[in-house]
Design a protein around this motif. Structure first.
Motif, PDB file in Angstrom:
ATOM      1  N   ARG A   2     -21.955  -7.219  32.168  1.00 48.56           N
ATOM      2  CA  ARG A   2     -23.303  -7.676  32.492  1.00 48.56           C
ATOM      3  C   ARG A   2     -24.185  -6.518  32.921  1.00 48.56           C
ATOM      4  NH1 ARG A   2     -20.667 -12.935  35.090  1.00 48.56           N
ATOM      5  NH2 ARG A   2     -21.055 -14.376  33.392  1.00 48.56           N
ATOM      6  N   PRO A 148     -29.878 -15.622  33.736  1.00 51.91           N
ATOM      7  CA  PRO A 148     -29.406 -15.260  35.080  1.00 51.91           C
ATOM      8  C   PRO A 148     -29.739 -16.311  36.125  1.00 51.91           C
ATOM      9  CG  PRO A 148     -31.358 -13.989  34.511  1.00 51.91           C
ATOM     10  CD  PRO A 148     -30.939 -14.716  33.268  1.00 51.91           C
ATOM     11  N   SER A 151     -26.790 -18.620  36.180  1.00 55.49           N
ATOM     12  CA  SER A 151     -25.452 -18.015  36.109  1.00 55.49           C
ATOM     13  C   SER A 151     -25.057 -17.299  37.390  1.00 55.49           C
ATOM     14  CB  SER A 151     -25.407 -17.021  34.936  1.00 55.49           C
ATOM     15  OG  SER A 151     -25.833 -17.616  33.736  1.00 55.49           O
ATOM     16  N   MET A 152     -25.734 -17.606  38.495  1.00 55.97           N
ATOM     17  CA  MET A 152     -25.500 -16.853  39.727  1.00 55.97           C
ATOM     18  C   MET A 152     -24.236 -17.272  40.473  1.00 55.97           C
ATOM     19  SD  MET A 152     -29.366 -16.721  41.201  1.00 55.97           S
ATOM     20  CE  MET A 152     -30.727 -16.235  40.151  1.00 55.97           C
ATOM     21  N   ILE A 163     -24.803 -10.593  38.513  1.00 55.57           N
ATOM     22  CA  ILE A 163     -25.982 -11.286  37.988  1.00 55.57           C
ATOM     23  C   ILE A 163     -27.222 -10.879  38.777  1.00 55.57           C
ATOM     24  CG2 ILE A 163     -27.059 -13.540  37.633  1.00 55.57           C
ATOM     25  CD1 ILE A 163     -24.860 -12.978  35.674  1.00 55.57           C
TER      26      ILE A 163
END
Length: 283
Positions: A2, A148, A151-152, A163
């Motif tokens: 990421r 994001p 997706s934390m 993230i």
């Protein structure tokens, strides 16, 4: 992975980013630097009395204006590159790295005529989306789009700190002062525009100092905050920012939101659209 996505996205910010100075970060371009890349002085990078070519490009010329350390930290890794990393192949047509370090000309061309469609001078450009340039070396399948804001939190319920660095300079730390914790990797507008384009309503609002807007708007704004028990963040000079109207931390529950009800809120608005406009404007 990421972190690599974040850095790869940063490439798309273009030459305008290279001319900016972000608070608390290494400076990418020297103050007062003359831009020689279009209709400029070729002798800044090439010998006098010679036709400028890649062959007679003077090594180190880019560093006269740009900081390689800043690019390495904020745009894309430059030093100590592992060229044997799986999924990364530099095209043979690109000027190859020197040792384990990328060269500026590996990724960038320096045309005499400026092309607005390729403002970042990316080799092989222009591209429909500048992130497509990343796929010249990186395998596309390894860089699927990721939201994001959603997706934390990991499956185990813990915060995925990698993230956070899609937008923030540093991962969260309870001991970090709030002003540092809020620091964006490339400033609010530039960070958001890595993924989002400024739509028309944002062009008409973003960056406006509402304390100097039409009479009554700022008073209405502050009164609405009080009436709704809601704080809408403004920039340091009372500017409307992306996060004035939108909350960005998904389900973390750390944003001030009064959307209410179980309905969908795909745009992460702090209030329903019918109410949000009236935070500033009279009915």
């Amino acid at each position: 992975m990421r972190t690599m996505i974040n850095r790869c996205l940063n490439i798309s910010l273009g030459f305008a980013v290279l001319l900016s100075v972000a608070f608390g970060q290494l400076q990418l371009t020297s103050d007062g630097a003359v831009n020689p890349h279009h209709d400029g002085d070729c002798t800044i990078c090439h010998p006098k009395n010679q036709e400028p070519t890649l062959a007679n490009y003077q090594t180190g010329s880019c560093s006269k204006c740009h900081s390689a350390a800043a690019v390495d930290a904020q745009i894309h890794p430059v030093f100590h590159i592992d060229l044997k990393t799986e999924g990364i192949t530099i095209p043979t047509a690109f000027p190859q790295p020197t040792g384990d370090s990328l060269r500026c000309v590996t990724c960038h061309i320096m045309p005499v005529k400026y092309n607005r469609a390729n403002a970042s001078f990316l080799r092989g450009g222009p591209f429909k989306e500048e992130i497509d340039f990343c796929y010249q070396c990186h395998e596309r399948d390894n860089y699927q789009k990721m939201n994001p804001h959603l997706s934390m939190i990991n499956a185990d319920g813990h915060i995925d700190k990698t993230i956070c660095q899609v937008c923030h300079l540093d991962p969260p730390n309870p001991e970090t002062p709030a002003i540092v914790a809020r620091e964006m990797s490339l400033g609010m507008e530039t960070t958001c525009n890595k993924c989002h384009a400024l739509h028309n309503h944002e062009k008409n609002h973003w960056g406006i100092d509402i304390s100097k807007a039409k009479e009554g708007i700022y008073t209405q704004f502050r009164k609405s905050e009080s009436d709704n028990k809601l704080s809408l963040p403004l920039g340091p000079d009372h500017q409307i920012q992306c996060n004035t109207c939108h909350y960005v931390h998904g389900k973390l529950g750390i944003d001030d939101v009064a959307f209410g009800g179980p309905g969908d809120n795909p745009h992460f608005l702090r209030m329903p659209p019918a109410k949000l406009c009236y935070m500033c404007h009279n009915k």
